[in-house]
Design an enzyme around this catalytic site. Structure first.
Site, PDB file in Angstrom:
ATOM      1  N   ASP A  15       0.868  -1.165   0.000  1.00  0.00           N
ATOM      2  CA  ASP A  15       0.000   0.000   0.000  1.00  0.00           C
ATOM      3  C   ASP A  15       0.914   1.226   0.000  1.00  0.00           C
ATOM      4  OD1 ASP A  15      -2.299   1.741   0.604  1.00  0.00           O
ATOM      5  OD2 ASP A  15      -1.466   1.805   2.625  1.00  0.00           O
TER       6      ASP A  15
ATOM      7  N   ASP B 253      -0.186   5.067   0.925  1.00  0.00           N
ATOM      8  CA  ASP B 253      -0.403   6.085   1.960  1.00  0.00           C
ATOM      9  C   ASP B 253      -0.317   5.484   3.363  1.00  0.00           C
ATOM     10  OD1 ASP B 253      -2.418   8.649   0.522  1.00  0.00           O
ATOM     11  OD2 ASP B 253      -1.318   7.114  -0.552  1.00  0.00           O
TER      12      ASP B 253
ATOM     13  N   GLU C 276      -1.296  10.617   4.226  1.00  0.00           N
ATOM     14  CA  GLU C 276      -2.475  10.290   3.428  1.00  0.00           C
ATOM     15  C   GLU C 276      -2.609  11.426   2.418  1.00  0.00           C
ATOM     16  OE1 GLU C 276      -4.553   7.658   3.531  1.00  0.00           O
ATOM     17  OE2 GLU C 276      -3.552   6.670   5.221  1.00  0.00           O
TER      18      GLU C 276
ATOM     19  N   ARG D  77     -14.613  12.378  -0.795  1.00  0.00           N
ATOM     20  CA  ARG D  77     -13.389  13.124  -0.476  1.00  0.00           C
ATOM     21  C   ARG D  77     -12.843  13.844  -1.703  1.00  0.00           C
ATOM     22  NH1 ARG D  77      -9.907   8.566   2.135  1.00  0.00           N
ATOM     23  NH2 ARG D  77     -11.466   7.205   1.164  1.00  0.00           N
TER      24      ARG D  77
ATOM     25  N   SER E  17      -2.692   1.268  -4.602  1.00  0.00           N
ATOM     26  CA  SER E  17      -3.096   2.367  -3.739  1.00  0.00           C
ATOM     27  C   SER E  17      -4.499   2.849  -4.052  1.00  0.00           C
ATOM     28  CB  SER E  17      -2.105   3.532  -3.910  1.00  0.00           C
ATOM     29  OG  SER E  17      -2.534   4.658  -3.173  1.00  0.00           O
ATOM     30  N   GLY E  18      -5.241   3.160  -3.003  1.00  0.00           N
ATOM     31  CA  GLY E  18      -6.495   3.878  -3.155  1.00  0.00           C
ATOM     32  C   GLY E  18      -6.254   5.357  -3.360  1.00  0.00           C
TER      33      GLY E  18
ATOM     34  N   LYS F  48      -7.429  -3.978  -5.147  1.00  0.00           N
ATOM     35  CA  LYS F  48      -6.080  -4.315  -4.686  1.00  0.00           C
ATOM     36  C   LYS F  48      -5.882  -5.833  -4.707  1.00  0.00           C
ATOM     37  CE  LYS F  48      -5.162  -0.321  -1.700  1.00  0.00           C
ATOM     38  NZ  LYS F  48      -4.542   0.096  -0.431  1.00  0.00           N
TER      39      LYS F  48
ATOM     40  N   ASP G 168      -1.751  -0.873   5.958  1.00  0.00           N
ATOM     41  CA  ASP G 168      -2.098  -0.327   7.275  1.00  0.00           C
ATOM     42  C   ASP G 168      -3.594  -0.172   7.503  1.00  0.00           C
ATOM     43  OD1 ASP G 168      -2.691   3.051   7.197  1.00  0.00           O
ATOM     44  OD2 ASP G 168      -2.074   2.023   5.382  1.00  0.00           O
TER      45      ASP G 168
ATOM     46  N   ASN H 248      -8.806  -1.359   3.863  1.00  0.00           N
ATOM     47  CA  ASN H 248      -8.880  -1.679   2.432  1.00  0.00           C
ATOM     48  C   ASN H 248      -7.661  -2.462   1.942  1.00  0.00           C
ATOM     49  OD1 ASN H 248      -7.212   0.606   2.661  1.00  0.00           O
ATOM     50  ND2 ASN H 248      -7.729   1.314   0.606  1.00  0.00           N
TER      51      ASN H 248
END
Length: 236
Positions: free
Chosen positions: A30, A32, A39, A76, A120-121, A169, A192, A195
């Site tokens: 991941d 962030d 983030e 967001r 990554s999201g 992912k 972390d 997701n």
């Protein structure tokens, strides 16, 4: 087995007897708050004066308190409307740092013959730069739509789908394993947030890094103190 703290801040939840780095062929990170210290969506929101609002949604999503991750990300990103690409570049230059041990762990994996995947999201604006900085082999993340150098508050659909969430992912990890002709059990996955759990559940070794409580509990290994390279204390 009961969780065992084998040294301060390094917890093993599932026995990992005599694993070597060379037993694996892929490591998936991941971005962030795992490979990097921030983030990104929260820091971009700071430029719009909306950091607190966006960060509250991010925190809830990472804890697994929001069931629809895609919708939470759309909310967001909508709040980022009007932020300039120049402001994002400033976030990259002045706020984004690799987490301790990131470069050392990536290099150790490459030296041992592993391919490196970044899923990554977050956004390609940042993943592309991290990919180039660390020599990462594969990436998947989201594209922010821009017009005249400003964010529109939307994301761009990609050939694989609309948003890189936990399920995406997981799919990317499995796709990459397929491309490499390896089993997912030959992959390491580090993350972390909630997701990250779907891809961590597929991997032969799952590692939580300074993670949310639910992720720390479900991972095979949890690094709660120190750098990413503490994994090398377990997997040499």
């Amino acid at each position: 087995m009961q969780p065992t703290e084998i040294s301060p801040g390094l917890v093993v939840n599932v026995a990992t007897p005599d694993l070597k780095l060379s037993d694996f062929k892929l490591i998936a990170f991941d971005m962030d708050s795992t490979l990097i210290n921030i983030e990104c969506v929260d820091e971009i929101a700071d430029a719009a004066g909306r950091k607190a609002e966006v960060a509250a949604i991010t925190e809830a999503a990472m804890r697994g308190e929001i069931s629809d991750y895609k919708e939470s990300l759309r909310q967001r990103v909508a709040l980022l409307k009007g932020v300039s690409v120049a402001s994002m570049d400033e976030v990259y230059r002045t706020r984004l740092r690799l987490n301790p041990g990131a470069a050392r762990l990536v290099q150790a994996c490459k030296d041992a013959g592993l391919k490196v995947l970044l899923v990554s999201g977050g956004f390609t604006f940042f993943t592309d730069r991290i990919r180039d900085e660390l020599g990462i082999d594969y990436t998947r993340s989201n594209v922010l739509e821009t017009t005249d150098g400003l964010l529109t508050g939307r994301m761009v659909d990609q050939p694989w789908g609309d948003i890189c969430d936990g399920e995406e992912k997981r799919k990317m990890l499995l796709e990459t394993c397929g491309q490499l002709g390896i089993s997912p059990r030959q992959a390491i996955a580090m993350g972390d947030g909630a997701n990250d759990l779907p891809m961590m559940g597929e991997a032969g070794l799952s590692v939580a890094y300074h993670a949310k409580p639910r992720v720390r509990e479900q991972a095979m290994v949890a690094i709660n103190e120190g750098g990413l390279d503490r994994l090398l204390e377990l997997v040499k």
